[in-house]
Design an enzyme around this catalytic site. Structure first.
Site, PDB file in Angstrom:
ATOM      1  N   SER A   1      -2.150  10.747  10.685  1.00 39.10           N
ATOM      2  CA  SER A   1      -1.571   9.555  10.415  1.00 39.10           C
ATOM      3  C   SER A   1      -0.042   9.622  10.519  1.00 39.10           C
ATOM      4  O   SER A   1       0.415  10.592  10.627  1.00 39.10           O
ATOM      5  CB  SER A   1      -2.048   8.881   8.912  1.00 39.10           C
TER       6      SER A   1
ATOM      7  N   LYS B   1       9.689   9.166  17.736  1.00 43.06           N
ATOM      8  CA  LYS B   1       9.268  10.457  17.871  1.00 43.06           C
ATOM      9  C   LYS B   1      10.473  11.381  18.375  1.00 43.06           C
ATOM     10  O   LYS B   1      11.090  10.859  19.385  1.00 43.06           O
ATOM     11  CB  LYS B   1       8.055  10.292  18.793  1.00 43.06           C
TER      12      LYS B   1
ATOM     13  N   TYR C   1       0.856  -1.364   0.056  1.00 42.94           N
ATOM     14  CA  TYR C   1       0.094   0.133   0.092  1.00 42.94           C
ATOM     15  C   TYR C   1       0.749   1.457   0.077  1.00 42.94           C
ATOM     16  O   TYR C   1       0.644   2.335  -0.835  1.00 42.94           O
ATOM     17  CB  TYR C   1      -0.846  -0.176   1.112  1.00 42.94           C
TER      18      TYR C   1
ATOM     19  N   CYS D   1     -25.160 -25.743   0.296  1.00 41.95           N
ATOM     20  CA  CYS D   1     -26.465 -26.255  -0.190  1.00 41.95           C
ATOM     21  C   CYS D   1     -26.526 -27.417  -1.260  1.00 41.95           C
ATOM     22  O   CYS D   1     -27.342 -27.896  -1.570  1.00 41.95           O
ATOM     23  CB  CYS D   1     -27.440 -24.961  -0.545  1.00 41.95           C
TER      24      CYS D   1
ATOM     25  N   GLU E   1      -3.965   2.665  21.197  1.00 39.17           N
ATOM     26  CA  GLU E   1      -4.398   1.680  20.470  1.00 39.17           C
ATOM     27  C   GLU E   1      -5.132   0.530  21.158  1.00 39.17           C
ATOM     28  O   GLU E   1      -4.991   0.190  22.320  1.00 39.17           O
ATOM     29  CB  GLU E   1      -3.158   0.917  19.676  1.00 39.17           C
TER      30      GLU E   1
ATOM     31  N   GLU F   1       8.876   3.692  20.451  1.00 40.04           N
ATOM     32  CA  GLU F   1       7.617   2.934  20.734  1.00 40.04           C
ATOM     33  C   GLU F   1       7.338   1.899  20.208  1.00 40.04           C
ATOM     34  O   GLU F   1       7.382   2.029  18.742  1.00 40.04           O
ATOM     35  CB  GLU F   1       6.392   3.852  21.234  1.00 40.04           C
TER      36      GLU F   1
ATOM     37  N   LYS G   1       5.069  -0.254  17.742  1.00 44.98           N
ATOM     38  CA  LYS G   1       3.941   0.110  16.826  1.00 44.98           C
ATOM     39  C   LYS G   1       3.044  -1.229  17.093  1.00 44.98           C
ATOM     40  O   LYS G   1       3.087  -2.176  16.281  1.00 44.98           O
ATOM     41  CB  LYS G   1       4.309   0.078  15.213  1.00 44.98           C
TER      42      LYS G   1
ATOM     43  N   LYS H   1       8.935   0.160   9.808  1.00 40.94           N
ATOM     44  CA  LYS H   1       8.251  -1.098   9.444  1.00 40.94           C
ATOM     45  C   LYS H   1       9.236  -2.307   9.313  1.00 40.94           C
ATOM     46  O   LYS H   1       9.979  -2.237   8.414  1.00 40.94           O
ATOM     47  CB  LYS H   1       7.147  -1.243   8.469  1.00 40.94           C
TER      48      LYS H   1
END
Length: 801
Positions: free
Chosen positions: A81, A324, A36, A445, A192, A112, A114, A348
């Site tokens: 975001s 951060k 993405y 079915c 979260e 931190e 995620k 990530k």
């Protein structure tokens, strides 16, 4: 700007928005976060290269999870975001940009975990929880306070720190015992909501056992019932749980919360974010033990490397680490882009891939009859959870992978949430291995199934299919369709299990006594913050109210009934078109395919438009042969080469290019396409009239309609018609995005009552577009064509009720 770039930008915007909705609203993502992010990055690069600064582009706005049926609350401060990166050089580049913007000052950072959950904002006033709101579109969110109050780790009143079960288990969360602190007048905590993997696995095990028992009991009664599949993953299950209309459902599921940020705080917090985290932990809010303050980017990278190993020991899913800037003053100096803070980035980790053995492929049947293949695997540990099943998406993907039973396959948890099969090792395959093929009959079915001519899906066309029954009944009774208030999923399940509901018409045979004897589950939070669950009978008063609502639904009219039936291609828009055209269901039962095409405002199969599409398909096929030797690396480049062929540049417009890309995702598939396949790809609605004609002529469809009519359900058009045609007579109006107060069905009904025609496509003939939050490509097209765009307030001003 070159036409090819315009097309690519338009296609990318549509694709990004589609995946946003799948992830945030449907909770059914199809691609990994990395895939993405690559789409978004490509779109951003194209927009920058051509000087496009469009605030409505998905690169410039936050995706939305707003859902109808929930009160909307405006965030005191926006919920942004976060930008992502997948490698250390990019992370260092981000740090260099921070230092440059701070004119050489080097910040300290906070790292931190995620946590892979659902973003939420908790607002406390004088220590008391006032409301809990989802991210929504960043500006407004859905009020889910009643549901969040049932989460055991969320304090309803901030107070002295105390050890929790989580801290005792040392599961990665700890209440930090900082110095005693009093709650500020206003404290908005962002965090979260998530679920532990062990709890999710337990719920799935209980679900599998319950389904096995349901199938066994049905078999003893001579019925054929398919077991419903596992819940997909903890994140999706959590998202669905938070949006439950009954808080008792949320209370029955073991959700947890961890804080990782702030909104509005009065008085302001200390300059250090890390110190602020310690303070809220002292007030009783769960924070992560893995949160660390580091001196510089080198220490941040070392922490990220170490956590890649440590996170696999945690009981919940994490897919990265957030970095951060620690200082609030430096954050304020750095500021924000239109969708993200400049002072934070998420690193990530690559998705875990493992090998296992494919033992079987089962087929799940959805509400609309779609058969989805699921790989049944030897259990294997992936990213902290045991995976036994993985999605195969559709039959086209099964064929692309060339799967055989007992294949050695590679699976991946894309974005740490979606188990999917990536490939099969043909070199290890037994010589007599049987290839996985499409089923010939519905596994629920036993009815014959059909593969769509212009797509990758297989369908069961039997509307009375047991696997579809629960979802069909829920849909039929829903607010947008027949609006039978009080008839929720739990009651419908009990009525099905009791043999009271075997078809949609059975809803109108129910008695209040049959409902009053059933059980409902309610939960409340006691004074100690514990959830107390009780089970009671529905009762005569509630049952009488449900029956009264059921009786009122009989007057909803033909359009609502058609939309409620849940037949493929028969939603609100087509239901309304058919009801307007026919006026009475009897006309639909005798309609030809040409009649239905006219009612749906489609072209007939033999008219000039159809012949032109056939000619275009032949030209595209010839062009594919002529350009077969080009060096295109993807489908888009292949189509660009096609457009250089005589007579194709104008005829292959944005819409048709998008249709080809959707139908043929790889160059090999596009090259192998014949004229007929190309024709169906260029005319994706070709099956609509044919499918609806088959339904109206089928014994099951006609029997359902006849029973509803006999039971007193109104099957004539109930659309109010204004005298003299109305102020919107003959005008086409498009609605896009989420409106502040009106639902999509409600505003489209108003447009019809005003004499207008709701449309899903923007063209030069569109009178105006009503745009709400997260309006996408339709808004872009309206602006490009110079079509007037108004908001809900202006619509209500022009056309008051």
């Amino acid at each position: 700007m070159p036409e090819s770039a315009q097309k690519r930008i338009a296609n990318l915007r549509a694709e990004v928005e589609r995946h946003e909705k799948l992830y945030r609203i449907a909770n059914a993502p199809e691609i990994s976060d990395e895939a993405y992010d690559k789409l978004v990055a490509e779109l951003a690069a194209l927009e920058a290269a051509h000087g496009i600064a469009d605030p409505d582009s998905p690169t410039q706005k936050i995706g939305s999870d707003l859902t109808e049926g929930f009160r909307k609350v405006t965030h005191a401060q926006p919920m942004y975001s976060i930008d992502n990166t997948y490698n250390e050089p990019d992370l260092r580049g981000w740090d260099e940009g921070i230092v440059r913007r701070l004119e050489g000052a080097k910040p300290s950072y906070v790292c931190e975990p995620k946590v892979d959950g659902v973003a939420i904002s908790l607002r406390y006033e004088n220590g008391e929880l006032v409301h809990a709101v989802t991210r929504g579109d960043g500006r407004r969110g859905d009020d889910v306070t009643a549901n969040v109050k049932t989460i055991k780790g969320v304090p309803l009143q901030l107070g002295e720190p105390r050890e929790t079960d989580a801290a005792k288990r040392k599961d990665g969360l700890v209440m930090r015992h900082a110095s005693a602190a009093s709650a500020p007048a206003v404290l908005e905590v962002r965090g979260e909501v998530y679920m532990d993997n062990a709890d999710f696995d337990r719920l799935n095990a209980e679900h599998r056992a319950a389904e096995a028992e349901r199938v066994r009991v049905a078999k003893e009664k001579g019925k054929t019932v398919a077991a419903r599949g596992d819940y997909a993953n903890p994140r999706n299950f959590t998202a669905g749980t938070l949006k439950q209309k009954e808080s008792s459902v949320t209370a029955s599921r073991p959700l947890k919360f961890v804080a990782h940020g702030f909104g509005e705080i009065k008085p302001p917090p200390p300059d250090s974010y890390y110190d602020a985290v310690l303070r809220i932990a002292a007030l009783g809010l769960p924070t992560s033990r893995a949160t660390q303050r580091v001196a510089d980017i080198d220490e941040a990278i070392a922490t990220i490397r170490k956590f890649e190993t440590d996170r696999k020991k945690l009981p919940y899913n994490t897919d990265g680490m957030v970095v951060k800037v620690d200082s609030r003053a430096q954050r304020e100096a750095l500021g924000y882009t239109s969708k993200s803070p400049r002072w934070v980035i998420a690193y990530k980790y690559p998705a875990d891939r493992v090998e296992t053995t494919l033992r079987d492929v089962t087929w799940q049947v959805g509400k609309g009859g779609t058969l989805t293949p699921v790989a049944e695997l030897d259990p294997v540990l992936v990213a902290g959870t045991t995976v036994r099943r993985a999605t195969l998406h559709n039959i086209a993907n099964v064929e692309r992978l060339n799967l055989h039973y007992d294949d050695r396959v590679t699976i991946e948890k894309a974005g740490e949430i979606i188990p999917q099969v990536l490939s099969a090792d043909a070199t290890l395959r037994q010589s007599k291995a049987k290839r996985v093929a499409a089923p010939k009959k519905c596994p629920s079915c036993g009815s014959a199934v059909e593969r769509e001519a212009d797509g990758p899906h297989i369908y069961c066309e039997n509307p009375s299919c047991p696997a579809q029954l629960l979802e069909r009944l829920k849909h039929f009774a829903g607010r947008k369709q027949m609006n039978i208030d009080g008839l929720g999923e739990r009651l419908i399940e009990q009525l099905i299990d009791a043999g009271r509901l075997k078809s949609i018409p059975d809803l109108y045979r129910l008695t209040a006594e049959q409902i009053a004897g059933l059980e409902s589950e309610t939960s409340r939070v006691n004074g100690e913050g514990e959830v107390v669950t009780s089970i009671r009978k529905v009762g005569q008063k509630t049952a009488d109210a449900i029956i009264a609502s059921r009786e009122a639904s009989k007057e909803r009219g033909l359009a609502a009934v058609l939309a409620g039936l849940g037949t493929r291609f028969l939603g609100h828009t087509n239901g309304r078109k058919l009801a307007e055209w026919a006026g009475d269901v009897e006309k639909l039962l005798s309609a030809s395919m040409s009649d239905l095409r006219a009612a749906l405002r489609e072209s007939d199969g033999e008219d000039a438009d159809e012949k032109r599409l056939r000619t275009l398909a032949a030209a595209v096929h010839a062009g594919l042969i002529a350009t077969k030797g080009d060096a295109a690396s993807d489908v888009e480049e292949r189509i660009d080469a096609l457009q250089s062929q005589p007579g194709l540049s104008r005829r292959l417009n944005d819409t048709r290019v998008a249709q080809l890309v959707a139908r043929f995702p790889t160059i090999d598939e596009l090259n192998a396409a014949g004229e007929d396949e190309l024709y169906h790809a260029l005319r994706p609605n070709a099956r609509t009239a044919e499918t609806l004609h088959e339904f109206f002529q089928s014994s099951s469809g006609r029997d359902t309609i006849a029973e509803l009519k006999q039971l007193g359900v109104r099957l004539t058009d109930a659309t109010p018609r204004p005298a003299g045609g109305g102020p919107l007579a003959g005008k086409s109006v498009v609605v896009t995005g989420t409106l502040p107060t009106l639902g999509r069905t409600e505003i489209e009904e108003r447009i019809v009552a005003l004499g207008g025609k709701p449309s899903s496509n923007v063209s030069k003939k569109t009178a105006f577009v009503v745009a709400g939050e997260s309006a996408g490509s339709k808004l872009d097209k309206a602006k490009a064509l110079g079509v007037e765009v108004i908001d809900e307030a202006e619509f209500l001003k022009r056309f008051p009720v």
